[in-house]
Design a protein around this motif. Structure first.
Motif, PDB file in Angstrom:
ATOM      1  N   ILE A  97      -5.018  -5.028 -11.402  1.00  0.00           N
ATOM      2  CA  ILE A  97      -4.703  -6.458 -11.478  1.00  0.00           C
ATOM      3  C   ILE A  97      -3.634  -6.840 -10.459  1.00  0.00           C
ATOM      4  O   ILE A  97      -3.797  -7.796  -9.689  1.00  0.00           O
ATOM      5  N   ASP A  98      -2.533  -6.091 -10.446  1.00  0.00           N
ATOM      6  CA  ASP A  98      -1.411  -6.456  -9.579  1.00  0.00           C
ATOM      7  C   ASP A  98      -1.678  -6.155  -8.110  1.00  0.00           C
ATOM      8  O   ASP A  98      -1.138  -6.839  -7.224  1.00  0.00           O
ATOM      9  N   PHE A  99      -2.470  -5.129  -7.814  1.00  0.00           N
ATOM     10  CA  PHE A  99      -2.752  -4.751  -6.428  1.00  0.00           C
ATOM     11  C   PHE A  99      -4.162  -5.171  -6.018  1.00  0.00           C
ATOM     12  O   PHE A  99      -4.760  -4.534  -5.136  1.00  0.00           O
TER      13      PHE A  99
ATOM     14  N   LYS B 292      -8.460  -2.919   1.473  1.00  0.00           N
ATOM     15  CA  LYS B 292      -8.690  -1.519   1.843  1.00  0.00           C
ATOM     16  C   LYS B 292     -10.066  -1.021   1.401  1.00  0.00           C
ATOM     17  O   LYS B 292     -10.373   0.163   1.581  1.00  0.00           O
ATOM     18  N   ASN B 293     -10.877  -1.910   0.826  1.00  0.00           N
ATOM     19  CA  ASN B 293     -12.184  -1.516   0.285  1.00  0.00           C
ATOM     20  C   ASN B 293     -12.040  -0.364  -0.716  1.00  0.00           C
ATOM     21  O   ASN B 293     -12.816   0.603  -0.705  1.00  0.00           O
ATOM     22  N   ALA B 294     -11.020  -0.465  -1.573  1.00  0.00           N
ATOM     23  CA  ALA B 294     -10.704   0.607  -2.524  1.00  0.00           C
ATOM     24  C   ALA B 294     -11.062   0.234  -3.956  1.00  0.00           C
ATOM     25  O   ALA B 294     -10.642   0.934  -4.884  1.00  0.00           O
TER      26      ALA B 294
ATOM     27  N   MET C 284      -4.834   4.120   0.928  1.00  0.00           N
ATOM     28  CA  MET C 284      -3.605   3.343   0.984  1.00  0.00           C
ATOM     29  C   MET C 284      -2.725   3.749   2.166  1.00  0.00           C
ATOM     30  O   MET C 284      -1.965   2.918   2.701  1.00  0.00           O
ATOM     31  N   GLN C 285      -2.818   4.982   2.588  1.00  0.00           N
ATOM     32  CA  GLN C 285      -2.002   5.439   3.716  1.00  0.00           C
ATOM     33  C   GLN C 285      -2.592   5.093   5.058  1.00  0.00           C
ATOM     34  O   GLN C 285      -1.885   5.122   6.074  1.00  0.00           O
TER      35      GLN C 285
ATOM     36  N   ALA D  77       0.820  -1.208   0.000  1.00  0.00           N
ATOM     37  CA  ALA D  77       0.000   0.000   0.000  1.00  0.00           C
ATOM     38  C   ALA D  77       0.854   1.256   0.000  1.00  0.00           C
ATOM     39  O   ALA D  77       0.508   2.249  -0.649  1.00  0.00           O
ATOM     40  N   ASP D  78       1.982   1.246   0.725  1.00  0.00           N
ATOM     41  CA  ASP D  78       2.806   2.443   0.780  1.00  0.00           C
ATOM     42  C   ASP D  78       3.479   2.729  -0.561  1.00  0.00           C
ATOM     43  O   ASP D  78       3.644   3.890  -0.948  1.00  0.00           O
ATOM     44  N   ASN D  79       3.870   1.672  -1.284  1.00  0.00           N
ATOM     45  CA  ASN D  79       4.448   1.876  -2.617  1.00  0.00           C
ATOM     46  C   ASN D  79       3.431   2.471  -3.585  1.00  0.00           C
ATOM     47  O   ASN D  79       3.741   3.382  -4.361  1.00  0.00           O
TER      48      ASN D  79
END
Length: 371
Positions: free
Chosen positions: A300-302, A309-311, A368-369, A216-218
């Motif tokens: 796809i990758d994340f 994160k319900n994002a 993400m933060q 998430a931080d990246n």
């Protein structure tokens, strides 16, 4: 009675018509023959040259129209499968992002007309819309590869960077207007080769230094860059109207006073110059076109991180707004109408899509933060 009438003697004029000297009088002189030949051939040569120039102008104009068309959107998942089939690897986190970067780079080089930003001959020399589009797409490509080198492929700040990611980042950083020793196209080809080597090592596990950390931080670090890019483009697009209050209203998540001051500085206190409106517009289209593919790859990758994160709603909102910004353009020119006037304002339409995407990017970055 049968005498023949006497014939009048021939005068000098009559005799001259039948005498041997008549041939000399009627025959043109050699100098006159050469002069007539030269006079008759000159219009023919000029006509041929004129026809050739006209055909060349028509050909250049037709190529300019064809080369100015925006490339179609490609399928990131299909390209990922194609690249992995060539390397013999399996789909792991990071392969979609790298495949999207490869697809964007190859589109810049292999689209109709090739890479036009550094062309020195017609029609690329007089075109400005497609080179502006290329510059916008290249800007996003550089941001993505730079994030791959510094964030996605590294576990922490003191970890060793991957050589292939480093090489790709350096090669894409060359001046886009460079056309010789080295040319931008050659450097970008080498960057694509480096990305292919990276995805091969990542998917097969042959090189332990090739890693992709879908954290998430990246992702938040990358989204912070995207947020700034979209905010700048929205400000520049809305400045085409010259209405600073409208500009501040369109650009979300920015203090109204700061937005008005920034637009006045960027646009010299007035609307964007008429000859720069289309350049800014097509640069924004190029950036959003490239960002659309990268966001699809990120989804796809994340996928696991976004779900935790319900994002998912936020990433899909970004993709929808970017799709709207990348829709085919029906008008042959960029219109710059004002307010509720007779003509449309394509820059404001683009700014509205980008502003909405920018707001969704901000929401996603905050998610993400958060822990």
């Amino acid at each position: 009675m049968n005498e023949k009438p006497a014939m009048a003697p021939l005068g000098p004029d009559t005799r001259s018509d039948h005498g041997p000297s008549s041939n000399k009088v009627d025959q043109p002189k050699p100098s006159e023959i050469g002069s007539s030949i030269r006079t008759g051939s000159r219009p023919s040569a000029l006509r041929i040259v004129g026809i050739g120039l006209a055909l060349y102008a028509v050909l250049v104009l037709a190529l300019g129209i064809v080369w100015s068309r925006q490339p179609p959107v490609f399928d990131v998942a299909a390209l990922q499968a194609e690249v992995l089939a060539g390397s013999g690897g399996k789909p792991v986190p990071g392969t979609a992002v790298v495949a999207a970067a490869i697809g964007v780079a190859e589109t810049l080089l292999d689209k109709s007309g090739g890479f036009l930003y550094n062309d020195l001959t017609p029609p690329g020399l007089y075109l400005d819309n497609m080179p502006s589009w290329e510059y916008g797409a290249l800007k996003e490509l550089r941001d993505s590869v730079h994030a791959l080198r510094n964030d996605f492929s590294r576990s922490q700040t003191q970890s060793i960077e991957n050589d292939h990611a480093k090489r790709a980042d350096v090669k894409f950083a060359i001046d886009a207007s460079s056309w010789l020793l080295p040319s931008a196209e050659d450097e970008y080809r080498q960057a694509i080769d480096a990305l292919r080597l990276f995805i091969r090592d990542l998917s097969t596990g042959e090189d332990r230094s090739a890693r992709f950390y879908a954290r998430a931080d990246n992702l938040a670090s990358y989204l912070a860059i995207v947020e700034k890019r979209l905010g700048s483009l929205a400000l520049r697009l809305s400045a085409s109207v010259g209405d600073h209050e409208l500009t501040a209203a369109l650009v979300q998540n920015v203090d109204e006073k700061d937005a008005v001051d920034e637009v006045r500085i960027d646009s010299g206190g007035s609307a964007t110059s008429w000859h720069l409106v289309d350049d800014t517009y097509y640069e924004a289209r190029g950036y959003t076109w490239a960002l659309l593919h990268m966001m699809r790859a990120i989804s796809i990758d994340f996928a696991e991180i976004l779900a935790s994160k319900n994002a998912d709603v936020s990433i899909q909102q970004i993709i929808r707004d970017l799709e709207g910004a990348s829709k085919p353009m029906a008008s042959p020119i960029v219109l710059n109408g004002h307010g509720y006037g007779f003509l449309a304002n394509h820059s404001l339409v683009m700014a509205s899509y980008i502003s909405r995407a920018n707001a969704a990017v901000l929401d996603l970055r905050i998610l993400m933060q958060q822990g």
